[in-house]
Design a protein around this motif. Structure first.
Motif, PDB file in Angstrom:
ATOM      1  N   LEU A  20     -26.394  20.415   0.186  1.00 55.00           N
ATOM      2  CA  LEU A  20     -26.285  18.968   0.388  1.00 55.00           C
ATOM      3  C   LEU A  20     -26.182  18.233  -0.943  1.00 55.00           C
ATOM      4  CD1 LEU A  20     -28.738  18.264   3.346  1.00 55.00           C
ATOM      5  CD2 LEU A  20     -26.248  18.033   3.337  1.00 55.00           C
ATOM      6  N   LEU A  21     -26.995  18.623  -1.910  1.00 51.54           N
ATOM      7  CA  LEU A  21     -26.910  18.002  -3.237  1.00 51.54           C
ATOM      8  C   LEU A  21     -25.542  18.269  -3.859  1.00 51.54           C
ATOM      9  CD1 LEU A  21     -30.458  18.797  -4.680  1.00 51.54           C
ATOM     10  CD2 LEU A  21     -29.565  16.558  -3.979  1.00 51.54           C
ATOM     11  N   GLY A  22     -25.074  19.491  -3.728  1.00 49.05           N
ATOM     12  CA  GLY A  22     -23.750  19.825  -4.233  1.00 49.05           C
ATOM     13  C   GLY A  22     -22.661  19.024  -3.539  1.00 49.05           C
ATOM     14  N   ALA A  23     -22.785  18.846  -2.232  1.00 45.53           N
ATOM     15  CA  ALA A  23     -21.801  18.074  -1.473  1.00 45.53           C
ATOM     16  C   ALA A  23     -21.779  16.621  -1.936  1.00 45.53           C
ATOM     17  CB  ALA A  23     -22.095  18.150   0.023  1.00 45.53           C
ATOM     18  N   VAL A  24     -22.944  16.020  -2.097  1.00 42.67           N
ATOM     19  CA  VAL A  24     -23.005  14.625  -2.546  1.00 42.67           C
ATOM     20  C   VAL A  24     -22.374  14.488  -3.930  1.00 42.67           C
ATOM     21  CG1 VAL A  24     -24.573  12.768  -3.255  1.00 42.67           C
ATOM     22  CG2 VAL A  24     -24.984  13.994  -1.114  1.00 42.67           C
ATOM     23  N   ALA A  25     -22.750  15.380  -4.859  1.00 43.26           N
ATOM     24  CA  ALA A  25     -22.179  15.332  -6.213  1.00 43.26           C
ATOM     25  C   ALA A  25     -20.665  15.516  -6.173  1.00 43.26           C
ATOM     26  CB  ALA A  25     -22.820  16.408  -7.088  1.00 43.26           C
ATOM     27  N   GLY A  30     -15.051  13.479  -6.225  1.00 44.09           N
ATOM     28  CA  GLY A  30     -13.808  13.188  -5.511  1.00 44.09           C
ATOM     29  C   GLY A  30     -13.502  11.705  -5.477  1.00 44.09           C
ATOM     30  N   PHE A  31     -14.539  10.888  -5.328  1.00 39.32           N
ATOM     31  CA  PHE A  31     -14.355   9.435  -5.353  1.00 39.32           C
ATOM     32  C   PHE A  31     -13.719   8.999  -6.669  1.00 39.32           C
ATOM     33  CE2 PHE A  31     -15.944   5.345  -6.830  1.00 39.32           C
ATOM     34  CZ  PHE A  31     -15.504   4.501  -5.815  1.00 39.32           C
ATOM     35  N   LEU A  50       0.551  11.466  -8.135  1.00 33.60           N
ATOM     36  CA  LEU A  50       0.598  12.489  -7.110  1.00 33.60           C
ATOM     37  C   LEU A  50      -0.339  13.647  -7.458  1.00 33.60           C
ATOM     38  CD1 LEU A  50       1.787  13.675  -4.529  1.00 33.60           C
ATOM     39  CD2 LEU A  50       3.637  14.615  -5.916  1.00 33.60           C
ATOM     40  N   LEU A  51      -0.314  14.065  -8.711  1.00 36.95           N
ATOM     41  CA  LEU A  51      -1.198  15.162  -9.129  1.00 36.95           C
ATOM     42  C   LEU A  51      -2.661  14.762  -9.039  1.00 36.95           C
ATOM     43  CD1 LEU A  51       0.846  16.575 -12.127  1.00 36.95           C
ATOM     44  CD2 LEU A  51       0.613  17.529  -9.820  1.00 36.95           C
ATOM     45  N   ARG A  52      -2.966  13.524  -9.408  1.00 36.48           N
ATOM     46  CA  ARG A  52      -4.360  13.044  -9.282  1.00 36.48           C
ATOM     47  C   ARG A  52      -4.785  13.020  -7.820  1.00 36.48           C
ATOM     48  NH1 ARG A  52      -7.223  12.797 -14.077  1.00 36.48           N
ATOM     49  NH2 ARG A  52      -5.914  11.850 -15.654  1.00 36.48           N
ATOM     50  N   LEU A  53      -3.883  12.585  -6.945  1.00 39.71           N
ATOM     51  CA  LEU A  53      -4.204  12.527  -5.521  1.00 39.71           C
ATOM     52  C   LEU A  53      -4.465  13.924  -4.966  1.00 39.71           C
ATOM     53  CD1 LEU A  53      -4.530  10.957  -2.901  1.00 39.71           C
ATOM     54  CD2 LEU A  53      -2.053  11.160  -2.576  1.00 39.71           C
ATOM     55  N   LEU A  54      -3.610  14.866  -5.309  1.00 40.47           N
ATOM     56  CA  LEU A  54      -3.802  16.241  -4.842  1.00 40.47           C
ATOM     57  C   LEU A  54      -5.111  16.819  -5.375  1.00 40.47           C
ATOM     58  CD1 LEU A  54      -0.180  17.627  -5.147  1.00 40.47           C
ATOM     59  CD2 LEU A  54      -1.441  17.122  -3.047  1.00 40.47           C
ATOM     60  N   GLY A  55      -5.414  16.533  -6.628  1.00 44.49           N
ATOM     61  CA  GLY A  55      -6.677  16.994  -7.197  1.00 44.49           C
ATOM     62  C   GLY A  55      -7.872  16.392  -6.476  1.00 44.49           C
ATOM     63  N   ASP A  58      -8.303  17.992  -3.100  1.00 43.69           N
ATOM     64  CA  ASP A  58      -8.879  19.315  -3.314  1.00 43.69           C
ATOM     65  C   ASP A  58     -10.396  19.229  -3.496  1.00 43.69           C
ATOM     66  OD1 ASP A  58      -8.661  22.081  -3.657  1.00 43.69           O
ATOM     67  OD2 ASP A  58      -8.442  21.888  -5.830  1.00 43.69           O
ATOM     68  N   ILE A  59     -10.828  18.304  -4.313  1.00 41.22           N
ATOM     69  CA  ILE A  59     -12.259  18.126  -4.578  1.00 41.22           C
ATOM     70  C   ILE A  59     -12.985  17.663  -3.312  1.00 41.22           C
ATOM     71  CG2 ILE A  59     -13.927  16.714  -5.850  1.00 41.22           C
ATOM     72  CD1 ILE A  59     -11.779  16.739  -8.155  1.00 41.22           C
TER      73      ILE A  59
END
Length: 149
Positions: A20-25, A30-31, A50-55, A58-59
């Motif tokens: 859960l901590l990993g998910a929040v971080a 990703g934000f 586009l590359l930033r959006l794909l990244g 992914d995150i």
């Protein structure tokens, strides 16, 4: 001894909290990836955006996997949760299947990112072949499991 072993299942709470901590971080990470996408878009740098959006996607997928694993471990070892039907985890195989599905998406996103940035066409072919091999292997494994059920 039986009581000790039955209570030992609650040690999975350590993993759930860590996930859960990993998910929040990772959701926060990703934000900021989406924020950088917006900045690139406003600078009218379409390829960079586009590359930033794909990244960022992914995150955010990775963050979602961490969350699904936390919920799945809780359901498997601790108790039922009020979740949508698609998120109900009944076995470790269910959890592994969800992970494999996300890996396919992540590999596809990474392959697309690579194709957008690669200079040498042969590198693109090698990367696409490696991605196809991974996706095919996971698909065959999934089909084999489903045929045994």
């Amino acid at each position: 001894m039986r009581k000790v072993l039955e209570s030992a299942r609650y040690t999975v709470v350590i993993a759930v909290v860590a996930l859960l901590l990993g998910a929040v971080a990772t959701f926060v990470w990703g934000f900021f990836g989406v924020y950088r996408f917006i900045v690139e878009l406003l600078d009218e740098n379409e390829t960079g955006a586009l590359l930033r959006l794909l990244g960022a996607i992914d995150i955010l997928l990775l963050a979602t996997v961490l969350l699904v694993f936390a919920v799945g471990l809780w359901e498997l070892f601790v108790g039922e949760l009020d979740l949508p039907e698609w998120l109900n985890i009944k076995s470790l195989d269910d959890l592994k299947t969800k992970l494999a599905d996300v890996i396919v998406l992540v590999v596809a996103i990474k392959a697309f990112e690579k194709l957008a940035t690669v200079k040498d066409p042969m590198d693109a072919v090698k990367y696409a072949a490696a991605a196809a091999l991974i996706v095919t292997s996971l698909s065959i494994s999934s089909l084999a499991k489903n045929s045994r059920k």
